[in-house]
Design an enzyme around this catalytic site. Sequence first.
Site, PDB file in Angstrom:
ATOM      1  N   CYS A 106     -12.804  -7.044  12.137  1.00  0.00           N
ATOM      2  CA  CYS A 106     -13.910  -7.979  12.303  1.00  0.00           C
ATOM      3  C   CYS A 106     -14.891  -7.800  11.157  1.00  0.00           C
ATOM      4  O   CYS A 106     -15.229  -6.666  10.802  1.00  0.00           O
ATOM      5  CB  CYS A 106     -14.600  -7.708  13.641  1.00  0.00           C
ATOM      6  SG  CYS A 106     -15.983  -8.807  13.975  1.00  0.00           S
ATOM      7  N   HIS A 159     -10.375 -14.154  19.469  1.00  0.00           N
ATOM      8  CA  HIS A 159     -11.326 -13.219  18.850  1.00  0.00           C
ATOM      9  C   HIS A 159     -12.653 -13.935  18.560  1.00  0.00           C
ATOM     10  O   HIS A 159     -13.728 -13.424  18.886  1.00  0.00           O
ATOM     11  CB  HIS A 159     -10.707 -12.662  17.558  1.00  0.00           C
ATOM     12  CG  HIS A 159     -11.599 -11.727  16.792  1.00  0.00           C
ATOM     13  ND1 HIS A 159     -11.294 -10.398  16.589  1.00  0.00           N
ATOM     14  CD2 HIS A 159     -12.787 -11.949  16.174  1.00  0.00           C
ATOM     15  CE1 HIS A 159     -12.274  -9.839  15.875  1.00  0.00           C
ATOM     16  NE2 HIS A 159     -13.186 -10.759  15.606  1.00  0.00           N
ATOM     17  N   GLU A 160     -12.573 -15.128  17.962  1.00  0.00           N
ATOM     18  CA  GLU A 160     -13.791 -15.836  17.542  1.00  0.00           C
ATOM     19  C   GLU A 160     -14.579 -16.385  18.737  1.00  0.00           C
ATOM     20  O   GLU A 160     -15.809 -16.333  18.741  1.00  0.00           O
ATOM     21  CB  GLU A 160     -13.458 -16.959  16.556  1.00  0.00           C
ATOM     22  CG  GLU A 160     -12.769 -16.503  15.264  1.00  0.00           C
ATOM     23  CD  GLU A 160     -13.474 -15.364  14.543  1.00  0.00           C
ATOM     24  OE1 GLU A 160     -14.708 -15.225  14.681  1.00  0.00           O
ATOM     25  OE2 GLU A 160     -12.783 -14.599  13.848  1.00  0.00           O
ATOM     26  N   HIS A 181     -16.746 -13.853  20.413  1.00  0.00           N
ATOM     27  CA  HIS A 181     -18.048 -13.661  19.753  1.00  0.00           C
ATOM     28  C   HIS A 181     -19.124 -14.537  20.388  1.00  0.00           C
ATOM     29  O   HIS A 181     -20.288 -14.149  20.468  1.00  0.00           O
ATOM     30  CB  HIS A 181     -17.958 -14.034  18.267  1.00  0.00           C
ATOM     31  CG  HIS A 181     -17.495 -12.918  17.374  1.00  0.00           C
ATOM     32  ND1 HIS A 181     -18.208 -11.755  17.218  1.00  0.00           N
ATOM     33  CD2 HIS A 181     -16.412 -12.809  16.559  1.00  0.00           C
ATOM     34  CE1 HIS A 181     -17.573 -10.962  16.350  1.00  0.00           C
ATOM     35  NE2 HIS A 181     -16.469 -11.578  15.935  1.00  0.00           N
TER      36      HIS A 181
HETATM   37 ZN   LIG Z   1     -15.088 -10.773  14.675  1.00  0.00          ZN
END
Ligand SMILES: [Zn+2]
Length: 194
Positions: A137, A180-181, A184
């Site tokens: 990341c 993953h995004e 966030h």
């Molecule tokens: Zn990330």
Amino acid sequence: MRHGFVLAALMAMVCSCIADNAPRLSRAEKDIIDAEGIMRVLTVSDKEDSLVLRSKCSDFPVKILRSERFVRLADRMIATVTDSTQDGVGIAGPQVGLKRRVVAVQRFDKAGEPFEVYPNIRVEYLSDEKQTGPEGCLSIPEIHGEVERSQTVVISYVDIRTLEAVRDTVRGFTAVIFQHETDHLDGILFTDRM
Ligand SMILES: [Zn+2]
């Protein structure tokens, strides 16, 4: 009866604003978008940055998605994630200081592997079938680790060309990037899932 009527009227009011109840951009958010060059990428090692990285994000008002300002943000997010100092495959709003639901993702599942920007994105479905793979990341530069993710996701977002809400099914590595995004945007980091 009367209570029923009031309730129905209230519900109608609530429903009419659900389509676009996103908070307007603050001065600070406009300043981040309007600045020049590569965007600063927030990292967990900075105390104030990590508060932003742990925040829940809001949608963009539709009016903003129609504006030049959003085009500028999309261009600058892509310029930032593809910059040689970052060299990532995806980036999310909080990573550039915006608590807004937007991600830029490299579409390895499309010809030419383009980076595309997805505002007001949500994951609608995660397959039970999982795969484990290495992740890193831009906001946690020192750490890499194995994360288990669904092989297939269904995402919903607003298409930046048509401004229509659309759904898309994504598989494989690109599906991992979307997970993953979009994590966030809920203040979740991949290290939470290791
Ligand atoms: Zn990330």
